[in-house]
Motif scaffolding. Structure first.
Motif, mmCIF file in Angstrom:
data_model
loop_
_atom_site.group_PDB
_atom_site.id
_atom_site.type_symbol
_atom_site.label_atom_id
_atom_site.label_comp_id
_atom_site.label_asym_id
_atom_site.label_seq_id
_atom_site.Cartn_x
_atom_site.Cartn_y
_atom_site.Cartn_z
ATOM 1 N N ALA A 169 -10.789 94.843 -41.316
ATOM 2 C CA ALA A 169 -11.935 94.597 -40.444
ATOM 3 C C ALA A 169 -12.813 93.493 -41.009
ATOM 4 O O ALA A 169 -13.291 92.611 -40.275
ATOM 5 C CB ALA A 169 -12.743 95.881 -40.261
ATOM 6 N N ASP A 170 -13.027 93.497 -42.331
ATOM 7 C CA ASP A 170 -13.794 92.429 -42.966
ATOM 8 C C ASP A 170 -13.083 91.088 -42.821
ATOM 9 O O ASP A 170 -13.720 90.055 -42.572
ATOM 10 C CB ASP A 170 -14.009 92.735 -44.445
ATOM 11 N N VAL A 171 -11.759 91.088 -43.000
ATOM 12 C CA VAL A 171 -11.006 89.840 -42.868
ATOM 13 C C VAL A 171 -11.169 89.267 -41.466
ATOM 14 O O VAL A 171 -11.386 88.058 -41.282
ATOM 15 C CB VAL A 171 -9.510 90.063 -43.199
ATOM 16 N N ARG A 172 -11.102 90.128 -40.453
ATOM 17 C CA ARG A 172 -11.292 89.656 -39.079
ATOM 18 C C ARG A 172 -12.703 89.124 -38.872
ATOM 19 O O ARG A 172 -12.909 88.130 -38.154
ATOM 20 C CB ARG A 172 -10.993 90.788 -38.093
ATOM 21 N N ASP A 173 -13.696 89.763 -39.493
ATOM 22 C CA ASP A 173 -15.073 89.275 -39.383
ATOM 23 C C ASP A 173 -15.205 87.884 -40.003
ATOM 24 O O ASP A 173 -15.885 87.007 -39.451
ATOM 25 C CB ASP A 173 -16.035 90.230 -40.088
ATOM 26 N N HIS A 174 -14.591 87.677 -41.149
ATOM 27 C CA HIS A 174 -14.661 86.354 -41.791
ATOM 28 C C HIS A 174 -14.023 85.292 -40.889
ATOM 29 O O HIS A 174 -14.551 84.180 -40.759
ATOM 30 C CB HIS A 174 -13.962 86.386 -43.154
ATOM 31 N N TYR A 175 -12.925 85.653 -40.278
ATOM 32 C CA TYR A 175 -12.281 84.714 -39.350
ATOM 33 C C TYR A 175 -13.216 84.399 -38.183
ATOM 34 O O TYR A 175 -13.381 83.229 -37.802
ATOM 35 C CB TYR A 175 -10.976 85.311 -38.833
ATOM 36 N N GLY A 176 -13.838 85.422 -37.613
ATOM 37 C CA GLY A 176 -14.750 85.196 -36.503
ATOM 38 C C GLY A 176 -15.939 84.358 -36.897
ATOM 39 O O GLY A 176 -16.378 83.478 -36.140
ATOM 40 N N ALA A 177 -16.503 84.604 -38.081
ATOM 41 C CA ALA A 177 -17.660 83.832 -38.532
ATOM 42 C C ALA A 177 -17.289 82.374 -38.769
ATOM 43 O O ALA A 177 -18.006 81.456 -38.343
ATOM 44 C CB ALA A 177 -18.225 84.449 -39.809
ATOM 45 N N ILE A 178 -16.170 82.134 -39.433
ATOM 46 C CA ILE A 178 -15.762 80.760 -39.746
ATOM 47 C C ILE A 178 -15.500 79.962 -38.468
ATOM 48 O O ILE A 178 -15.956 78.822 -38.319
ATOM 49 C CB ILE A 178 -14.518 80.774 -40.663
ATOM 50 N N THR A 179 -14.777 80.558 -37.531
ATOM 51 C CA THR A 179 -14.446 79.829 -36.307
ATOM 52 C C THR A 179 -15.666 79.633 -35.412
ATOM 53 O O THR A 179 -15.730 78.666 -34.647
ATOM 54 C CB THR A 179 -13.333 80.554 -35.531
ATOM 55 N N ALA A 180 -16.656 80.527 -35.507
ATOM 56 C CA ALA A 180 -17.861 80.376 -34.702
ATOM 57 C C ALA A 180 -18.834 79.373 -35.303
ATOM 58 O O ALA A 180 -19.543 78.671 -34.576
ATOM 59 C CB ALA A 180 -18.550 81.737 -34.536
ATOM 60 N N LEU A 181 -18.876 79.288 -36.612
ATOM 61 C CA LEU A 181 -19.865 78.450 -37.289
ATOM 62 C C LEU A 181 -19.413 77.011 -37.492
ATOM 63 O O LEU A 181 -20.253 76.107 -37.596
ATOM 64 C CB LEU A 181 -20.220 79.057 -38.656
ATOM 65 N N PHE A 182 -18.094 76.776 -37.552
ATOM 66 C CA PHE A 182 -17.601 75.457 -37.933
ATOM 67 C C PHE A 182 -16.551 74.971 -36.937
ATOM 68 O O PHE A 182 -15.690 75.736 -36.502
ATOM 69 C CB PHE A 182 -17.000 75.493 -39.340
ATOM 70 N N ASP A 183 -16.620 73.692 -36.627
ATOM 71 C CA ASP A 183 -15.657 73.087 -35.705
ATOM 72 C C ASP A 183 -14.447 72.521 -36.426
ATOM 73 O O ASP A 183 -13.431 72.228 -35.794
ATOM 74 C CB ASP A 183 -16.334 71.963 -34.900
ATOM 75 N N GLU A 184 -14.558 72.332 -37.733
ATOM 76 C CA GLU A 184 -13.484 71.739 -38.519
ATOM 77 C C GLU A 184 -13.232 72.586 -39.760
ATOM 78 O O GLU A 184 -14.071 73.422 -40.135
ATOM 79 C CB GLU A 184 -13.867 70.316 -38.936
ATOM 80 N N PRO A 185 -12.091 72.387 -40.435
ATOM 81 C CA PRO A 185 -11.835 73.121 -41.682
ATOM 82 C C PRO A 185 -12.945 72.866 -42.701
ATOM 83 O O PRO A 185 -13.502 71.774 -42.786
ATOM 84 C CB PRO A 185 -10.495 72.547 -42.155
ATOM 85 N N VAL A 186 -13.277 73.901 -43.466
ATOM 86 C CA VAL A 186 -14.374 73.818 -44.424
ATOM 87 C C VAL A 186 -13.892 74.252 -45.804
ATOM 88 O O VAL A 186 -12.814 74.824 -45.955
ATOM 89 C CB VAL A 186 -15.549 74.722 -44.000
ATOM 90 N N ALA A 187 -14.698 73.975 -46.812
ATOM 91 C CA ALA A 187 -14.450 74.523 -48.144
ATOM 92 C C ALA A 187 -14.888 75.981 -48.146
ATOM 93 O O ALA A 187 -15.940 76.324 -47.600
ATOM 94 C CB ALA A 187 -15.221 73.728 -49.191
ATOM 95 N N LEU A 188 -14.081 76.844 -48.730
ATOM 96 C CA LEU A 188 -14.365 78.276 -48.773
ATOM 97 C C LEU A 188 -14.474 78.741 -50.221
ATOM 98 O O LEU A 188 -13.703 78.304 -51.080
ATOM 99 C CB LEU A 188 -13.263 79.075 -48.079
ATOM 100 N N LEU A 189 -15.430 79.640 -50.460
ATOM 101 C CA LEU A 189 -15.587 80.255 -51.779
ATOM 102 C C LEU A 189 -15.832 81.740 -51.581
ATOM 103 O O LEU A 189 -16.685 82.133 -50.781
ATOM 104 C CB LEU A 189 -16.749 79.608 -52.538
ATOM 105 N N GLY A 190 -15.086 82.567 -52.292
ATOM 106 C CA GLY A 190 -15.269 84.004 -52.200
ATOM 107 C C GLY A 190 -15.370 84.626 -53.572
ATOM 108 O O GLY A 190 -14.658 84.232 -54.505
ATOM 109 N N HIS A 191 -16.273 85.599 -53.699
ATOM 110 C CA HIS A 191 -16.429 86.323 -54.962
ATOM 111 C C HIS A 191 -15.855 87.731 -54.834
ATOM 112 O O HIS A 191 -16.087 88.418 -53.842
ATOM 113 C CB HIS A 191 -17.906 86.410 -55.351
ATOM 114 N N SER A 192 -15.087 88.136 -55.826
ATOM 115 C CA SER A 192 -14.589 89.501 -55.941
ATOM 116 C C SER A 192 -13.838 89.923 -54.669
ATOM 117 O O SER A 192 -12.877 89.257 -54.257
ATOM 118 C CB SER A 192 -15.761 90.440 -56.253
#
Length: 308
Positions: A90-113
């Motif tokens: 569910a969290d993975v799907r949320d991250h996908y939804g946030a990224i595709t909603a916030l950005f029109d192009e590929p972005v740099a990603l950083l994740g902790h833990s």
């Protein structure tokens, strides 16, 4: 309950330059941003039982390095909406939804833990989302604690389901226990033993809310620490080896950190993707971007410099 002074600060901590919301499949996630809005985007994903304001020192450092830094609270964490379902997918799907909603192009990603592990799984399915990926101590290995073994899972399934359903049935009655700023900081200290009390008290003022009874963490009381569900570290390691984009992995060296993944360089290095980079710090704990933000921010900025 007697209340202490609500004012807390921390050296270098800076509130977001912009705040807002993003819809991720019908669930509203709180978004915080630092930096110029037209700068290249760098998205940050926090770990378990954290929230995006834990980047209040680290995020501004990256923003001052020329990035539009964007972070969101996971479902049930921080200021994001509570949900009926909590799980790793569910969290993975949320991250996908946030990224595709916030950005029109590929972005740099950083994740902790946990956030880094979830981005690793997301990029295996949607590699075109990212220009580069930085993983801060979210790389599993044979030392990472998986969910309980299959035999125990079968034996305990009925009890687990009963407890989970009972907790969900009582969700309207559940509340986080109130306390003072100092009290909540004290209760969080076992999770963050290497972080200063000054930081933990500051964290209360941005990650909890105050009512008539005291301060309560802004985390859905239905949530509790536990396993990731059916999961094994080798599944994620296969995803790491298959990455086809610039990659930086950073490992902490404190093996007894209670929230750490206990991964070691020699176990992760064979799975690095072509051209991938791995750095390990023996003297920094699991929350390395909080414990040593300048060192880690400089490392990340140097890695990402070619993208700018």
């Amino acid at each position: 309950m007697e209340q202490s002074d609500e004012t807390r600060s921390f050296p270098g901590a800076r509130p977001p330059d912009r705040t807002g919301w993003v819809d991720a499949g019908g669930l509203r996630l709180a978004v915080n941003e630092w930096g110029e809005p037209d700068a290249p985007a760098l998205a940050l994903v926090h770990g378990g039982f954290d929230f995006s304001r834990t980047f209040d020192v680290f995020g501004p450092m990256l923003a001052d390095g020329g990035w539009r830094v964007v972070a969101w609270d996971a479902r049930g964490h921080g200021d994001s909406e509570h949900a009926h379902l909590y799980s790793w997918p569910a969290d993975v799907r949320d991250h996908y939804g946030a990224i595709t909603a916030l950005f029109d192009e590929p972005v740099a990603l950083l994740g902790h833990s946990k956030g880094g592990g979830q981005l690793l799984d997301l990029l295996d399915a949607r590699p075109g989302l990212a220009r580069a990926f930085v993983n801060l101590d979210g790389l599993p290995s044979q030392f990472s604690a998986p969910d309980i073994n299959d035999r125990e899972r079968r034996r305990m399934r009925r009890a687990d389901l009963a407890a989970s359903l009972d907790r969900r049935r009582r969700r309207n009655e559940l509340q986080r226990r109130p306390d003072t700023i100092e009290g909540l900081a004290e209760r969080r200290a076992p999770m963050n033993p290497r972080l200063s009390r000054e930081w933990l008290e500051y964290l209360v003022t941005v990650g909890a809310r105050r009512d008539d009874e005291g301060w309560r963490w802004k985390i859905d009381p239905v949530l509790h620490l536990g396993g990731f569900g059916p999961w094994r570290p080798q599944w994620s390691m296969e995803h790491l080896a298959a990455l086809d984009l610039p990659f930086l992995g950073v490992l902490s060296g404190v093996q007894d950190d209670p929230m750490g993944w206990k991964s070691r360089r020699d176990d992760v290095a064979p799975f690095l993707p072509p051209g991938g980079r791995l750095e390990a710090f023996d003297d920094i704990g699991h929350f390395l971007h909080i414990e040593q933000p300048r060192i880690v921010a400089d490392l990340v900025l140097d890695f990402l410099r070619p993208l700018r």
